[in-house]
Design a protein around this motif. Structure first.
Motif, PDB file in Angstrom:
ATOM      1  N   SER A  44      -7.479   2.195  -4.773  1.00 51.92           N
ATOM      2  CA  SER A  44      -6.513   2.794  -5.727  1.00 51.92           C
ATOM      3  C   SER A  44      -5.119   2.825  -5.431  1.00 51.92           C
ATOM      4  O   SER A  44      -4.196   3.092  -6.489  1.00 51.92           O
ATOM      5  CB  SER A  44      -7.160   4.117  -6.319  1.00 51.92           C
ATOM      6  OG  SER A  44      -7.107   5.191  -5.156  1.00 51.92           O
ATOM      7  N   ARG A  45      -4.844   2.735  -4.059  1.00 56.45           N
ATOM      8  CA  ARG A  45      -3.363   3.016  -3.655  1.00 56.45           C
ATOM      9  C   ARG A  45      -2.761   1.758  -3.238  1.00 56.45           C
ATOM     10  O   ARG A  45      -1.601   1.509  -2.964  1.00 56.45           O
ATOM     11  CB  ARG A  45      -3.178   3.855  -2.244  1.00 56.45           C
ATOM     12  CG  ARG A  45      -3.847   5.337  -2.787  1.00 56.45           C
ATOM     13  CD  ARG A  45      -3.814   6.224  -1.722  1.00 56.45           C
ATOM     14  NE  ARG A  45      -4.045   7.536  -2.028  1.00 56.45           N
ATOM     15  CZ  ARG A  45      -4.686   8.410  -1.080  1.00 56.45           C
ATOM     16  NH1 ARG A  45      -4.976   8.028  -0.066  1.00 56.45           N
ATOM     17  NH2 ARG A  45      -5.130   9.621  -1.419  1.00 56.45           N
ATOM     18  N   ILE A  46      -3.487   0.632  -3.603  1.00 54.27           N
ATOM     19  CA  ILE A  46      -3.037  -0.771  -3.373  1.00 54.27           C
ATOM     20  C   ILE A  46      -2.191  -1.346  -4.535  1.00 54.27           C
ATOM     21  O   ILE A  46      -2.956  -1.191  -5.760  1.00 54.27           O
ATOM     22  CB  ILE A  46      -4.257  -1.727  -3.093  1.00 54.27           C
ATOM     23  CG1 ILE A  46      -4.918  -1.491  -1.681  1.00 54.27           C
ATOM     24  CG2 ILE A  46      -3.744  -3.004  -3.121  1.00 54.27           C
ATOM     25  CD1 ILE A  46      -6.001  -2.411  -1.432  1.00 54.27           C
ATOM     26  N   THR A  47      -0.961  -1.574  -4.560  1.00 54.41           N
ATOM     27  CA  THR A  47      -0.126  -2.045  -5.544  1.00 54.41           C
ATOM     28  C   THR A  47      -0.069  -3.474  -5.685  1.00 54.41           C
ATOM     29  O   THR A  47      -0.006  -4.099  -4.315  1.00 54.41           O
ATOM     30  CB  THR A  47       1.080  -1.451  -5.667  1.00 54.41           C
ATOM     31  OG1 THR A  47       1.846  -1.431  -4.455  1.00 54.41           O
ATOM     32  CG2 THR A  47       0.903   0.207  -5.555  1.00 54.41           C
ATOM     33  N   GLY A  48       0.162  -3.838  -6.718  1.00 54.52           N
ATOM     34  CA  GLY A  48       0.404  -5.572  -6.799  1.00 54.52           C
ATOM     35  C   GLY A  48      -0.593  -6.306  -6.513  1.00 54.52           C
ATOM     36  O   GLY A  48      -1.929  -5.920  -6.434  1.00 54.52           O
ATOM     37  N   GLY A  66     -17.428   7.991  -5.176  1.00 51.27           N
ATOM     38  CA  GLY A  66     -16.497   7.705  -6.321  1.00 51.27           C
ATOM     39  C   GLY A  66     -15.270   6.681  -6.142  1.00 51.27           C
ATOM     40  O   GLY A  66     -14.799   6.590  -6.997  1.00 51.27           O
ATOM     41  N   HIS A  67     -14.921   6.789  -4.887  1.00 53.69           N
ATOM     42  CA  HIS A  67     -13.582   5.884  -4.553  1.00 53.69           C
ATOM     43  C   HIS A  67     -14.059   4.877  -3.433  1.00 53.69           C
ATOM     44  O   HIS A  67     -14.888   4.855  -2.637  1.00 53.69           O
ATOM     45  CB  HIS A  67     -12.653   6.857  -3.732  1.00 53.69           C
ATOM     46  CG  HIS A  67     -12.221   7.892  -4.559  1.00 53.69           C
ATOM     47  ND1 HIS A  67     -11.262   7.747  -5.530  1.00 53.69           N
ATOM     48  CD2 HIS A  67     -12.322   9.084  -4.579  1.00 53.69           C
ATOM     49  CE1 HIS A  67     -11.271   9.028  -6.160  1.00 53.69           C
ATOM     50  NE2 HIS A  67     -11.739  10.027  -5.672  1.00 53.69           N
ATOM     51  N   TRP A  68     -13.366   3.592  -3.584  1.00 52.92           N
ATOM     52  CA  TRP A  68     -13.579   2.248  -2.927  1.00 52.92           C
ATOM     53  C   TRP A  68     -12.608   2.396  -1.646  1.00 52.92           C
ATOM     54  O   TRP A  68     -11.315   2.721  -1.877  1.00 52.92           O
ATOM     55  CB  TRP A  68     -13.502   1.235  -3.777  1.00 52.92           C
ATOM     56  CG  TRP A  68     -14.815   1.027  -4.612  1.00 52.92           C
ATOM     57  CD1 TRP A  68     -14.889   1.163  -5.844  1.00 52.92           C
ATOM     58  CD2 TRP A  68     -15.929   0.185  -4.052  1.00 52.92           C
ATOM     59  NE1 TRP A  68     -16.385   0.698  -6.333  1.00 52.92           N
ATOM     60  CE2 TRP A  68     -16.789   0.046  -5.027  1.00 52.92           C
ATOM     61  CE3 TRP A  68     -16.198  -0.252  -2.693  1.00 52.92           C
ATOM     62  CZ2 TRP A  68     -18.055  -0.597  -4.858  1.00 52.92           C
ATOM     63  CZ3 TRP A  68     -17.350  -0.956  -2.591  1.00 52.92           C
ATOM     64  CH2 TRP A  68     -18.503  -0.878  -3.530  1.00 52.92           C
ATOM     65  N   TYR A  69     -13.085   2.065  -0.768  1.00 52.55           N
ATOM     66  CA  TYR A  69     -12.219   1.986   0.307  1.00 52.55           C
ATOM     67  C   TYR A  69     -12.385   0.416   1.311  1.00 52.55           C
ATOM     68  O   TYR A  69     -13.584   0.175   1.178  1.00 52.55           O
ATOM     69  CB  TYR A  69     -12.389   2.953   1.717  1.00 52.55           C
ATOM     70  CG  TYR A  69     -12.217   4.435   1.014  1.00 52.55           C
ATOM     71  CD1 TYR A  69     -11.131   5.214   1.175  1.00 52.55           C
ATOM     72  CD2 TYR A  69     -13.216   5.226   0.332  1.00 52.55           C
ATOM     73  CE1 TYR A  69     -10.868   6.499   0.882  1.00 52.55           C
ATOM     74  CE2 TYR A  69     -13.191   6.551  -0.016  1.00 52.55           C
ATOM     75  CZ  TYR A  69     -11.758   6.993   0.198  1.00 52.55           C
ATOM     76  OH  TYR A  69     -11.546   8.438  -0.203  1.00 52.55           O
ATOM     77  N   LEU A  70     -11.197   0.067   1.922  1.00 51.07           N
ATOM     78  CA  LEU A  70     -11.442  -1.120   2.636  1.00 51.07           C
ATOM     79  C   LEU A  70     -11.267  -0.757   4.118  1.00 51.07           C
ATOM     80  O   LEU A  70     -10.047   0.103   4.542  1.00 51.07           O
ATOM     81  CB  LEU A  70     -10.236  -1.995   2.399  1.00 51.07           C
ATOM     82  CG  LEU A  70     -10.121  -3.337   3.143  1.00 51.07           C
ATOM     83  CD1 LEU A  70     -11.239  -4.292   3.165  1.00 51.07           C
ATOM     84  CD2 LEU A  70      -8.866  -4.008   2.758  1.00 51.07           C
ATOM     85  N   ALA A  71     -12.151  -1.241   4.930  1.00 49.21           N
ATOM     86  CA  ALA A  71     -12.009  -0.863   6.479  1.00 49.21           C
ATOM     87  C   ALA A  71     -11.476  -2.246   7.019  1.00 49.21           C
ATOM     88  O   ALA A  71     -12.122  -3.242   6.698  1.00 49.21           O
ATOM     89  CB  ALA A  71     -13.152  -0.390   7.161  1.00 49.21           C
ATOM     90  N   TYR A 114       0.793  -1.134  -0.009  1.00 51.76           N
ATOM     91  CA  TYR A 114      -0.202   0.042  -0.048  1.00 51.76           C
ATOM     92  C   TYR A 114       0.894   1.207  -0.039  1.00 51.76           C
ATOM     93  O   TYR A 114       1.795   1.313   0.889  1.00 51.76           O
ATOM     94  CB  TYR A 114      -0.901   0.062   1.299  1.00 51.76           C
ATOM     95  CG  TYR A 114      -1.983   1.126   1.173  1.00 51.76           C
ATOM     96  CD1 TYR A 114      -3.153   0.950   0.482  1.00 51.76           C
ATOM     97  CD2 TYR A 114      -1.813   2.161   2.204  1.00 51.76           C
ATOM     98  CE1 TYR A 114      -4.043   2.017   0.416  1.00 51.76           C
ATOM     99  CE2 TYR A 114      -2.640   3.136   2.068  1.00 51.76           C
ATOM    100  CZ  TYR A 114      -3.791   3.122   1.304  1.00 51.76           C
ATOM    101  OH  TYR A 114      -4.880   4.235   1.392  1.00 51.76           O
ATOM    102  N   ARG A 115       0.540   2.124  -1.054  1.00 47.72           N
ATOM    103  CA  ARG A 115       1.363   3.171  -1.055  1.00 47.72           C
ATOM    104  C   ARG A 115       0.651   4.554  -0.654  1.00 47.72           C
ATOM    105  O   ARG A 115      -0.646   4.870  -0.848  1.00 47.72           O
ATOM    106  CB  ARG A 115       1.651   3.661  -2.383  1.00 47.72           C
ATOM    107  CG  ARG A 115       2.319   4.860  -2.463  1.00 47.72           C
ATOM    108  CD  ARG A 115       2.786   5.269  -3.953  1.00 47.72           C
ATOM    109  NE  ARG A 115       1.668   5.649  -4.734  1.00 47.72           N
ATOM    110  CZ  ARG A 115       0.957   6.664  -4.489  1.00 47.72           C
ATOM    111  NH1 ARG A 115       1.303   7.754  -3.894  1.00 47.72           N
ATOM    112  NH2 ARG A 115      -0.241   7.012  -5.392  1.00 47.72           N
TER     113      ARG A 115
END
Length: 325
Positions: A216-220, A196-201, A173-174
């Motif tokens: 959108s900030r999760i990479t890989g 308009g953005h997805w979040y994980l809690a 995560y960045r």
């Protein structure tokens, strides 16, 4: 092959529904003929436990996709067992009026992803079988409404399944203020779409506290890590409040910003006061809560933070991190 798989799935479902206690993989393997064959050493080869494990995991996922609620239970010895309780898999009597049916029909049209579209269609079919009148058209009178919740992040589907199955995950995560991603070990609670953005809690194991992650900030790739949660899962309403707070919706003070004329309409919609400064700039007083710095960065050179000083510093740090790549 299709008949053999259907028979295998039926046998697995009957075993799980008929069990009075959670059954381990070993017990299921010894109870279903197809699994016994898969685990039997082949001529000229070695044992095939891996083949059985892959077959069992696929079958379990297929049954869940078909709507069977399968619980994963860990006993005191750490052994994992599986159980499908009858009361969790029995559909109660359903009575829906025309408006309720229309709402369900619209909900089924929301998802664009193939996996979720199939699940929504299957749910409507189950409701029809349970007594939803055929003459009720869920879409009648709502043809002009075309609701959509787009999902472009590759992390959405594995996280959705991890939330459903209560499986911890590992991903890189960045943060908006960081130049490089960091690994996060998370117990996922729920996915929420906010503005308009997805979040994980979920619960961040490394930090020992609840956290919210923007997909959108999760990479890989999202990887599964074991089974079982170490922290209690809060009520879904509490999760939504947490996401709203992290997304900047919970404000306890105000911030003063300068905004280029003709830009930043979402900011203008939230502004308590707007004053024209001339030379193509306006001054806005907007609510200031957690996550506002990340939101302001999205407007780039069209926004300048005047006060408070800590918000201005946070925005500058995020912009520098973006510039570094």
């Amino acid at each position: 092959m299709a008949i053999a798989k259907a028979e295998r799935l039926m046998n697995l479902a009957l075993c799980l529904l008929g069990a009075r206690r959670p059954l381990s993989k070993r017990e299921l393997r010894d109870s279903i003929e197809a699994y016994v064959e898969a685990a039997r050493p082949q001529k000229g080869g070695s044992g095939t436990d891996d083949s059985f494990n892959r077959m069992f995991e696929r079958d379990k996922d297929d049954l869940r996709e078909l709507g069977l609620v399968i619980e994963t239970v860990e006993n005191l010895d750490g052994e994992v067992g599986y159980l499908a309780r009858r009361d969790s898999n029995r559909l109660p009597p359903i009575t829906l009026d025309a408006e309720e049916a229309a709402a369900l029909g619209l909900a089924a049209k929301v998802w664009q992803q193939a996996r979720l579209a199939g699940a929504a269609s299957g749910a409507l079919q189950k409701l029809r079988a349970a007594g939803l009148p055929e003459e009720v058209d869920p879409y009648e009178g709502h043809a002009a409404l075309e609701p959509r919740i787009p999902v472009h992040e590759a992390a959405f589907e594995p996280l959705m399944l991890a939330c459903r199955d209560r499986r911890p995950v590992l991903f890189d995560y960045r943060k908006a203020s960081a130049a490089h991603p960091e690994p996060r070990h998370v117990e996922p609670w729920a996915l929420e779409c906010w503005r308009g953005h997805w979040y994980l809690a979920g619960f961040d194991r490394d930090r020992g506290a609840e956290r919210v992650f923007r997909l959108s900030r999760i990479t890989g790739r999202v990887r599964s890590r074991g089974t079982g949660f170490t922290a209690p899962v809060p009520d879904v309403v509490t999760v939504r409040e947490t996401v709203a707070g992290w997304a900047g919706e919970t404000a306890d003070r105000s911030a003063l910003i300068r905004l280029r004329s003709g830009a930043g309409y979402p900011l203008r919609a939230k502004a308590a006061k707007v004053r024209e400064l001339g030379d193509g700039w306006d001054e806005l007083e907007i609510p200031y809560g957690h996550g506002l710095d990340a939101w302001l960065v999205e407007f780039g050179p069209d926004v300048v933070v005047v006060e408070p000083a800590e918000l201005r510093a946070d925005v500058v740090d995020r912009l520098r991190a973006v510039a570094k790549g």
